[in-house]
Motif scaffolding. Structure first.
Motif, short mmCIF file in Angstrom:
data_model
loop_
_atom_site.label_atom_id
_atom_site.label_comp_id
_atom_site.label_asym_id
_atom_site.label_seq_id
_atom_site.Cartn_x
_atom_site.Cartn_y
_atom_site.Cartn_z
N GLU A 60 0.84 -1.20 0.00
CA GLU A 60 0.00 0.00 0.00
C GLU A 60 0.88 1.25 0.00
OE1 GLU A 60 -3.22 -0.29 -0.35
OE2 GLU A 60 -3.09 -2.47 -0.25
N LYS A 61 0.48 2.25 -0.76
CA LYS A 61 1.26 3.46 -0.92
C LYS A 61 0.56 4.65 -0.28
CE LYS A 61 4.26 1.20 -3.43
NZ LYS A 61 5.58 0.86 -2.87
N GLY A 62 1.38 5.61 0.16
CA GLY A 62 0.85 6.88 0.62
C GLY A 62 0.45 6.94 2.08
N PHE A 63 0.58 5.83 2.78
CA PHE A 63 0.21 5.83 4.20
C PHE A 63 1.44 6.04 5.07
CE2 PHE A 63 -3.20 3.32 2.22
CZ PHE A 63 -4.31 4.02 2.68
N PRO A 64 1.25 6.71 6.21
CA PRO A 64 2.42 6.98 7.07
C PRO A 64 2.95 5.71 7.72
CG PRO A 64 0.39 7.65 8.17
CD PRO A 64 0.01 7.28 6.76
#
Length: 863
Positions: free
Chosen positions: A679-683
């Motif tokens: 998953e991309k874009g999550f902290p």
């Protein structure tokens, strides 16, 4: 005082002076120690609420918002109304109210190196604490509703942002299409940057831009946040948009120095009535009370309750040690008076006539000293005086005088031809003595049972303070019963030795009478208090270390944005780093059947347990969930999803209370990292282990501007808590004072019996005993009492936390983690060894001081 009594006083002035000095010191400590502890409680209460406030907050728009700000007097009227609604306890701790009106943070349109947000605030208190350095005041004519809103900003903010007087800005809020047009009419500087008014967090941005991570749905974006000041007219201009919400805040700063242990509970209780009064006020838009005061005070009262309970045990034991030393001194005076009393009894004096001079001498030594000690304790002004101190001093004085007078009963058969040995080894206890001993043991057992049943609710009950004394007395009785058998068992061993020192020393130790055995009880209690304080203090420190690992999850934890392998390599390259493990954080996930938001944590548990084995209560595999998440998910397979996240299907395997980085009591789910690795874009969070870690270097390696939490800082914060400091200091002082009283007891017995012992040693010297053997004999004489008393007391002290059970509950100081291991640390063991060496050194020193030429002693004895 009669002439015979004066002659007695002159003849026995040394033990009387010793009793007077000990009484004075005991009374002084009975006043100063509780007062100092109470002052520590008050300091901890002030520290718990320092920086907090009480805020009445409401939001309104349009004409409803315009009424309270139509003039300065209108806003002040509402402020006074809130002040009059404060209950008395809150009125005592609340400072002068600070009213203000403001907007939410709005985006500043235009090109900039990074996003900017600006909020507008009408804050009369801030306007009084600044001076204009350029331009003019933010004045808007009454009734004006169109045009630019005049504002002023700090010179520091304007310089950093590139603004000047006359700059126009367009501000937008969320998806609202209509922008707010503002114009900078002036620049200002604070009159005093150290003014506490500016120390409230939201006002920081009035003085300078504050870089802040602002969430954009997936990760935080570093944004320059500022606040501009406007006048009342500017606030009215904002109400032209009926959909624009203005936030009204009436802030009451808390005067922390007015918060003390006595009123903390009342302040907490009065918050709910104040909330109800605020919500029920007519004629104004709905408002509510926002404060962290009750949360902090509840935490403080929980820590206070624990401190009072645990320290009550230690202080009760210390009081028993002091009482034992005083009774020992009184008993030794009785021993010195026995020849005189026996002569008086043989000449026909009644027991009442014998009691009169003993009562007079003891009262003359004790009562004035107790009064002086109490007065000196009050003059020290160590803290707020405690009512129990006066009662404790009076009880000590009365007990000493009563016991000293009651010892006259031993002379009932004196002069009647009845000779009884009263030494420990041969004296047979009477039936009354056996009944008294049994009653003492029964009281100790009953006290422990009741204490364990009441548990943590026992609080400051006198039963809590009495348990160490009861247990110490009961164990002392048992040791006194076993002591003669130990002496007899050691007899054959010493008789087979070639030297006579060991045999003579044990024989003299076994010939001590009951009064001479009182040091055993005093030393036992002192050792028990030292052992108890050492074990609980060590347990508290270990529990806080455990809690710091649980809070951070390693030696450091970084709250970062999306982390790739390059960033992990940079973090691994930071000096001192030995291990790094990323965790992916996805907020506001939910199930298909329940929209309740949860936080999804993706981490390789097996690798995490290898990285940070000291983190408690985390298994090494499975899908974990918090109790709140379990209510939403159940225990079957569920699908977790949210916008931007590929749905994942998991089956929970275990429930855990805590996970590093997640709030206790929140809803979170821990899943294998591989499920959300793509998953991309999550902290992310990055757990780091190592030594001598530098937060700035870690933050720079993660990309800059990232929050870094170091375990050593968390541990330092726990250990430096004011209440924890009170507990540590009181434990240390109790152990030191208990040890000092124990050494005084030993020294008192040695000095009072020194002349009689010197006469005996002189006889032995004529039979060939050398000076060196005399010193060794002094050590052997005192060794049985020291070893039996200190050994039994130390073991009792180690077991006391387990005996008292739930009463010694340190979870309020350890983040909720129970402290189960009670083992003293090395300094405590070294302190115990040092105390034993001091006692031995005292025995040798007294033997040296009272060493007399045998010829002189024998001629004196023969005369």
């Amino acid at each position: 005082m009669s002439s015979p009594a004066l002659r007695l006083a002159r003849a026995h002035w040394a033990p009387l002076v010793a009793l007077a000095v000990l009484t004075l010191l005991s009374a002084l400590f009975a006043v100063a120690v509780p007062a100092r502890t109470a002052a520590g409680y008050d300091r901890a209460g002030a520290a718990a609420v320092r920086g907090t406030d009480l805020r009445v907050v409401g939001t309104a728009a349009g004409p409803e918002a315009a009424r309270p700000i139509s003039s300065g007097a209108a806003l002040e009227t509402v402020t006074v109304d809130w002040q009059t609604l404060l209950p008395p306890s809150l009125r005592d701790v609340a400072g002068e109210p600070e009213g203000s009106v403001g907007t939410a943070r709005m985006d500043v349109l235009g090109n900039a190196p990074r996003p900017r947000k600006l909020s507008l605030s009408h804050d009369p208190g801030a306007l009084k604490r600044i001076r204009l350095v350029a331009g003019g005041i933010p004045y808007a004519e009454p009734g004006r509703l169109s045009g630019d809103v005049p504002i002023i900003v700090s010179k520091t903010y304007a310089t950093a942002m590139g603004y000047k007087v006359g700059t126009r800005l367009a501000l937008t809020e969320g998806s609202r299409p209509r922008a707010v047009q503002v114009r900078i009419t002036g620049l200002y500087e604070p009159l005093n940057t150290a003014d506490r008014y500016w120390q409230w967090g939201p006002r920081w941005s009035m003085l300078r831009p504050v870089p802040t991570l602002v969430s954009n749905g997936k990760e935080g974006v570093l944004t320059d946040v500022g606040t501009a000041l406007m006048g009342a007219g500017g606030s009215v201009m904002l109400t032209r948009d009926p959909a624009r919400q203005l936030t009204f805040t009436w802030r009451f700063p808390i005067r922390a120095d007015n918060v003390d242990a006595e009123h903390a509970a009342a302040i907490t209780a009065d918050l709910d009535p104040f909330r109800a009064a605020v919500q029920g006020r007519p004629g104004l838009f709905p408002c509510k009370v926002e404060t962290a005061l009750d949360t902090r005070l509840k935490g403080y009262t929980a820590r206070l309750h624990t401190a009072r309970t645990v320290l009550g045990l230690a202080l009760g034991g210390l009081a028993a040690v002091a009482a034992g030393v005083l009774l020992l001194a009184a008993g030794l005076i009785g021993e010195r008076l026995r020849p005189v009393l026996a002569t008086m009894r043989a000449r026909g004096a009644s027991l009442r006539q014998l009691a009169a001079p003993v009562f007079g001498l003891t009262a003359a030594a004790v009562v004035p000293s107790a009064g002086l000690g109490y007065a000196a304790g009050r003059l020290l002004d160590a803290g707020p005086p405690q009512p129990g101190s006066a009662y404790a001093v009076a009880a000590l004085a009365l007990t000493v005088v009563t016991v000293a007078t009651a010892l006259v009963w031993r002379e009932r058969d004196a002069g009647l031809g009845v000779q009884k040995r009263d030494d420990i080894g041969s004296a047979r206890p009477s039936r009354w003595r056996l009944v008294l001993d049994g009653l003492l043991v029964a009281l100790a057992v009953i006290g422990v049972v009741l204490l364990r049943r009441r548990g943590h609710a026992a609080g400051t009950d006198p039963l809590v303070a009495a348990v160490p004394a009861l247990l110490g007395a009961a164990v002392g009785v048992l040791v006194l019963r076993v002591y003669p058998y130990l002496m007899r068992a050691a007899g054959p061993v010493t008789r087979r030795r070639r030297g006579a020192v060991a045999f003579l020393g044990l024989a003299r130790a076994a010939r001590q009478n009951i009064v001479g055995a009182l040091p055993l009880a005093v030393l036992l209690l002192a050792a028990a208090i030292a052992g108890f304080t050492a074990t609980v203090d060590t347990g508290l420190r270990d529990g806080q270390v455990r809690a710091s690992y649980a809070a951070v999850g390693g030696d450091a934890r970084l709250a970062a944005g999306p982390v790739d392998e390059a960033a992990l390599r940079r973090i691994r390259a930071v000096p001192g780093v030995t291990g790094v493990l990323p965790a992916r954080i996805v907020e506001t996930v939910s199930t298909a059947t329940d929209p309740a938001p949860m936080t999804l944590v993706g981490v390789d548990l097996h690798a995490y347990r290898k990285l940070a084995p000291s983190v408690p209560d985390i298994p090494d595999s499975g899908v974990l969930m918090s109790p709140l998440a379990a209510e939403t998910m159940g225990h079957g397979e569920v699908t977790l999803s949210r916008p931007g996240l590929t749905p994942i299907r998991v089956k929970p395997t275990r429930t855990i209370e805590r996970f590093p980085g997640q709030e206790t009591g929140s809803a979170f789910v821990v899943v294998p990292y591989k499920l959300i690795a793509a998953e991309k874009g999550f902290p992310s969070q990055v757990f780091v282990t190592g030594h001598d870690l530098d937060a700035r270097k870690l933050s720079a390696a993660a990309g800059g501007g990232r929050r870094v939490e170091l375990r050593r800082d968390v541990l330092r914060g726990m250990a430096s808590d004011d209440m924890v400091t009170v507990v540590h200091d009181t434990f240390r002082n109790d152990a030191v004072l208990g040890g000092a009283f124990g050494l005084l007891a030993v020294l008192l017995v040695l000095v009072v019996g020194a002349r009689a012992r010197a006469r005996t040693i002189a006889h032995l010297r004529t039979l060939g005993l050398s000076r060196r053997q005399s010193r060794a004999l002094a050590l052997v004489e005192i060794a049985p009492v020291l070893l039996c008393a200190v050994g039994a007391g130390w073991v009792l002290g180690l077991l006391l936390p387990e005996i008292t059970g739930p009463v010694v509950d340190l979870r309020p100081y350890t983040g909720g983690y129970a402290v189960t291991a009670h083992v003293p640390d090395l300094p405590a063991l070294l302190g115990l060894a040092g105390a034993l060496l001091l006692a031995a050194a005292a025995a040798v020193a007294v033997d040296r001081v009272f060493d007399t030429d045998p010829g002189t002693v024998l001629r004196t004895g023969d005369s």
